[in-house]
Write a protein that holds these residues in place. Structure first.
Motif, PDB file in Angstrom:
ATOM      1  N   THR A   1      20.519 -14.488 -18.524  1.00 30.05           N
ATOM      2  CA  THR A   1      21.461 -15.656 -19.239  1.00 30.05           C
ATOM      3  C   THR A   1      21.517 -15.484 -20.667  1.00 30.05           C
ATOM      4  OG1 THR A   1      19.166 -16.801 -19.691  1.00 30.05           O
ATOM      5  CG2 THR A   1      19.973 -17.162 -17.483  1.00 30.05           C
ATOM      6  N   ALA A   2      22.328 -16.042 -21.264  1.00 30.99           N
ATOM      7  CA  ALA A   2      22.460 -15.644 -22.656  1.00 30.99           C
ATOM      8  C   ALA A   2      21.267 -16.215 -23.500  1.00 30.99           C
ATOM      9  CB  ALA A   2      23.566 -16.840 -23.205  1.00 30.99           C
ATOM     10  N   ASP A   3      20.297 -17.081 -23.134  1.00 31.32           N
ATOM     11  CA  ASP A   3      19.056 -17.322 -23.514  1.00 31.32           C
ATOM     12  C   ASP A   3      18.153 -16.085 -23.606  1.00 31.32           C
ATOM     13  OD1 ASP A   3      20.081 -19.758 -24.510  1.00 31.32           O
ATOM     14  OD2 ASP A   3      18.986 -20.961 -22.891  1.00 31.32           O
ATOM     15  N   LEU A   4      18.189 -15.459 -22.500  1.00 32.10           N
ATOM     16  CA  LEU A   4      17.357 -14.575 -22.288  1.00 32.10           C
ATOM     17  C   LEU A   4      17.643 -13.409 -23.007  1.00 32.10           C
ATOM     18  CD1 LEU A   4      14.983 -12.987 -20.453  1.00 32.10           C
ATOM     19  CD2 LEU A   4      16.673 -12.274 -19.098  1.00 32.10           C
ATOM     20  N   VAL A   5      18.853 -13.137 -23.108  1.00 29.67           N
ATOM     21  CA  VAL A   5      19.384 -11.941 -24.038  1.00 29.67           C
ATOM     22  C   VAL A   5      19.180 -12.252 -25.410  1.00 29.67           C
ATOM     23  CG1 VAL A   5      21.454 -10.664 -24.432  1.00 29.67           C
ATOM     24  CG2 VAL A   5      21.356 -11.394 -22.144  1.00 29.67           C
ATOM     25  N   HIS A   6      19.100 -13.590 -25.634  1.00 30.33           N
ATOM     26  CA  HIS A   6      18.978 -13.738 -27.366  1.00 30.33           C
ATOM     27  C   HIS A   6      17.497 -13.571 -27.372  1.00 30.33           C
ATOM     28  CE1 HIS A   6      18.230 -16.063 -30.785  1.00 30.33           C
ATOM     29  NE2 HIS A   6      19.346 -15.750 -31.327  1.00 30.33           N
ATOM     30  N   ASP A   7      16.633 -14.069 -26.966  1.00 29.68           N
ATOM     31  CA  ASP A   7      15.062 -13.931 -26.859  1.00 29.68           C
ATOM     32  C   ASP A   7      14.608 -12.580 -26.902  1.00 29.68           C
ATOM     33  OD1 ASP A   7      12.487 -14.501 -27.165  1.00 29.68           O
ATOM     34  OD2 ASP A   7      12.305 -14.517 -24.760  1.00 29.68           O
ATOM     35  N   VAL A   8      15.127 -11.606 -25.989  1.00 34.80           N
ATOM     36  CA  VAL A   8      14.740 -10.204 -25.832  1.00 34.80           C
ATOM     37  C   VAL A   8      15.261  -9.333 -26.686  1.00 34.80           C
ATOM     38  CG1 VAL A   8      14.508  -8.307 -24.115  1.00 34.80           C
ATOM     39  CG2 VAL A   8      13.829 -10.680 -23.313  1.00 34.80           C
TER      40      VAL A   8
ATOM     41  N   LEU B   1      27.379 -10.043 -16.481  1.00 36.51           N
ATOM     42  CA  LEU B   1      27.983  -9.244 -17.335  1.00 36.51           C
ATOM     43  C   LEU B   1      27.699  -9.643 -18.741  1.00 36.51           C
ATOM     44  CD1 LEU B   1      29.846  -6.516 -17.693  1.00 36.51           C
ATOM     45  CD2 LEU B   1      31.692  -8.157 -17.606  1.00 36.51           C
ATOM     46  N   VAL B   2      27.060  -8.948 -19.474  1.00 33.05           N
ATOM     47  CA  VAL B   2      26.760  -9.624 -20.900  1.00 33.05           C
ATOM     48  C   VAL B   2      27.890  -9.291 -21.909  1.00 33.05           C
ATOM     49  CG1 VAL B   2      25.147  -9.521 -22.959  1.00 33.05           C
ATOM     50  CG2 VAL B   2      24.271  -9.467 -20.445  1.00 33.05           C
ATOM     51  N   VAL B   3      28.574 -10.182 -22.456  1.00 31.27           N
ATOM     52  CA  VAL B   3      29.530 -10.043 -23.276  1.00 31.27           C
ATOM     53  C   VAL B   3      29.115 -10.505 -24.690  1.00 31.27           C
ATOM     54  CG1 VAL B   3      32.082 -10.564 -23.975  1.00 31.27           C
ATOM     55  CG2 VAL B   3      31.362 -10.192 -21.714  1.00 31.27           C
ATOM     56  N   PRO B   4      28.805  -9.341 -25.659  1.00 30.81           N
ATOM     57  CA  PRO B   4      28.424  -9.659 -27.109  1.00 30.81           C
ATOM     58  C   PRO B   4      29.259 -10.792 -27.717  1.00 30.81           C
ATOM     59  CG  PRO B   4      28.360  -7.364 -26.669  1.00 30.81           C
ATOM     60  CD  PRO B   4      29.140  -7.821 -25.509  1.00 30.81           C
ATOM     61  N   GLY B   5      28.637 -11.537 -28.548  1.00 24.86           N
ATOM     62  CA  GLY B   5      29.586 -12.517 -29.467  1.00 24.86           C
ATOM     63  C   GLY B   5      30.242 -11.513 -30.539  1.00 24.86           C
ATOM     64  N   ALA B   6      31.187 -12.291 -31.308  1.00 22.16           N
ATOM     65  CA  ALA B   6      32.082 -11.511 -32.205  1.00 22.16           C
ATOM     66  C   ALA B   6      31.330 -10.946 -33.276  1.00 22.16           C
ATOM     67  CB  ALA B   6      33.075 -12.637 -32.566  1.00 22.16           C
TER      68      ALA B   6
ATOM     69  N   GLY C   1      17.942 -10.432 -29.192  1.00 25.68           N
ATOM     70  CA  GLY C   1      18.334 -10.783 -30.530  1.00 25.68           C
ATOM     71  C   GLY C   1      19.732 -10.835 -30.747  1.00 25.68           C
ATOM     72  N   LEU C   2      20.385 -10.930 -29.407  1.00 21.86           N
ATOM     73  CA  LEU C   2      21.755 -10.942 -29.271  1.00 21.86           C
ATOM     74  C   LEU C   2      22.620 -12.123 -28.853  1.00 21.86           C
ATOM     75  CD1 LEU C   2      24.536  -8.896 -29.760  1.00 21.86           C
ATOM     76  CD2 LEU C   2      23.977  -8.560 -27.149  1.00 21.86           C
ATOM     77  N   ASP C   3      23.597 -12.838 -29.724  1.00 19.65           N
ATOM     78  CA  ASP C   3      24.325 -13.738 -29.314  1.00 19.65           C
ATOM     79  C   ASP C   3      25.192 -13.111 -28.130  1.00 19.65           C
ATOM     80  OD1 ASP C   3      22.903 -15.753 -30.703  1.00 19.65           O
ATOM     81  OD2 ASP C   3      24.138 -15.293 -32.436  1.00 19.65           O
ATOM     82  N   CYS C   4      25.722 -13.773 -27.212  1.00 18.02           N
ATOM     83  CA  CYS C   4      26.484 -13.339 -26.118  1.00 18.02           C
ATOM     84  C   CYS C   4      26.841 -14.538 -25.190  1.00 18.02           C
ATOM     85  CB  CYS C   4      25.686 -12.288 -25.279  1.00 18.02           C
ATOM     86  SG  CYS C   4      24.393 -12.914 -24.193  1.00 18.02           S
ATOM     87  N   VAL C   5      27.916 -14.039 -24.271  1.00 21.36           N
ATOM     88  CA  VAL C   5      28.184 -14.971 -23.185  1.00 21.36           C
ATOM     89  C   VAL C   5      28.029 -14.161 -21.952  1.00 21.36           C
ATOM     90  CG1 VAL C   5      30.239 -16.081 -22.214  1.00 21.36           C
ATOM     91  CG2 VAL C   5      30.008 -16.036 -24.507  1.00 21.36           C
ATOM     92  N   VAL C   6      27.327 -14.684 -20.851  1.00 26.59           N
ATOM     93  CA  VAL C   6      27.137 -13.922 -19.705  1.00 26.59           C
ATOM     94  C   VAL C   6      28.022 -14.515 -18.555  1.00 26.59           C
ATOM     95  CG1 VAL C   6      25.503 -13.426 -17.890  1.00 26.59           C
ATOM     96  CG2 VAL C   6      24.610 -13.668 -19.951  1.00 26.59           C
ATOM     97  N   VAL C   7      28.871 -13.633 -18.112  1.00 25.88           N
ATOM     98  CA  VAL C   7      30.068 -13.950 -17.022  1.00 25.88           C
ATOM     99  C   VAL C   7      29.933 -12.939 -15.792  1.00 25.88           C
ATOM    100  CG1 VAL C   7      31.604 -14.665 -18.950  1.00 25.88           C
ATOM    101  CG2 VAL C   7      31.703 -12.190 -17.931  1.00 25.88           C
ATOM    102  N   PRO C   8      30.376 -13.408 -14.684  1.00 24.31           N
ATOM    103  CA  PRO C   8      30.521 -12.354 -13.582  1.00 24.31           C
ATOM    104  C   PRO C   8      31.041 -11.308 -13.643  1.00 24.31           C
ATOM    105  CG  PRO C   8      30.818 -14.879 -12.713  1.00 24.31           C
ATOM    106  CD  PRO C   8      31.141 -14.534 -14.240  1.00 24.31           C
TER     107      PRO C   8
END
Length: 280
Positions: free
Chosen positions: A229-236, A253-258, A238-245
């Motif tokens: 999830t986006a929360d897990l990726v940020h926690d582990v 699929l982790v898509v990094p924030g701008a 430190g990356l802001d992202c969107v998770v999509v299929p």
């Protein structure tokens, strides 16, 4: 009962503790991928699972028995381990290095067999290094050398296969080939595989079971679709992202924030040019 597990595992290099009181169970017949930021303990954990590192406390268990109490040859017949930076003997040929994967299966009365020959030939063909058989490993490129090491691990034909960063030095097409090969071995031969990867999207795509680590601890584990999830990726990470299929596999699929903040007045084609139309 899972064949390979760890209980209350603490791992250290001299006085520096890297992994703290870790518990994990490797699902049989599945592909497990361990991910996490640099220096989180993932490669150290894999080394302990292959008995390359003795636990400070706790234990790694194979079929319920502490690895430290099992004969080395029995472990080598059950667990194949490809470390992150293996070192080949000087001037050894590709064929000879791959053949070393068969040593755990040989006996003093039978040094080489038709089964050994088959395993080596098949492993070299699967990793596309057959044409390099007579070349010295020292002469190979980083990517070629990595595929030779993978061939040696495959030739060992163990039921448990541990791979530490197996896609290192490989271009993207060979990375996919190697991971597809691992998945094929798992599906066709029910191999239990544990891989350490840096690329979270590759991990989510190929893993049946994903383990995320941070600072020597397991943060989350389970099917990628359940835990990424986006929360897990940020926690582990430190990356802001969107998770999509993933449009091909449906995996997360982790898509990094701008990486920068575009102003509303900038034209869309300019923003697309900066981003390159996709992920780098």
């Amino acid at each position: 009962m899972t064949r390979l597990s760890a209980q209350n595992l603490t791992l250290a290099y001299e006085d520096r503790t890297v992994v703290h009181d870790l518990d994990l169970a490797v699902p049989d017949g599945k592909v497990t991928v361990i991910v996490g930021p640099n220096a989180c303990g993932k490669s150290t954990t894999l080394r302990a699972l292959g008995r390359l590192l003795k636990p400070k406390t706790g234990a790694v268990l194979l079929d319920g028995t502490d690895l430290t109490k099992l004969p080395t040859k029995r472990i080598a017949q059950q667990i194949g381990l490809l470390p992150q930076t293996p070192v080949a003997p000087e001037a050894i040929t590709v064929a000879d290095l791959v053949a070393r994967g068969r040593q755990p299966h040989q006996h003093w009365w039978q040094q080489w067999s038709a089964e050994d020959e088959r395993a080596v030939t098949e492993a070299m063909a699967r990793t596309d290094v057959s044409d390099l058989a007579d070349r010295s490993v020292d002469e190979l490129s980083g990517g070629q050398r990595q595929r030779v090491w993978i061939a040696m691990a495959l030739a060992q034909e163990t039921e448990l296969l541990l791979l530490d960063e197996p896609t290192t030095y490989l271009d993207i097409s060979h990375q996919v080939e190697v991971l597809d090969l691992v998945r094929q071995l798992n599906k066709e031969r029910a191999r239990t595989v544990v891989i350490v990867l840096h690329d979270l999207n590759q991990a989510a795509r190929y893993a049946d079971h994903l383990i995320t680590m941070k600072s020597g601890h397991v943060v989350a584990s389970g099917p990628p679709a359940d835990i990424v999830t986006a929360d897990l990726v940020h926690d582990v990470f430190g990356l802001d992202c969107v998770v999509v299929p993933d449009p091909v596999t449906g995996s997360p699929l982790v898509v990094p924030g701008a990486p920068w903040h575009a102003t509303p007045t900038e034209p869309a084609d300019a923003r697309g040019a900066v981003h390159g139309g996709g992920l780098a």
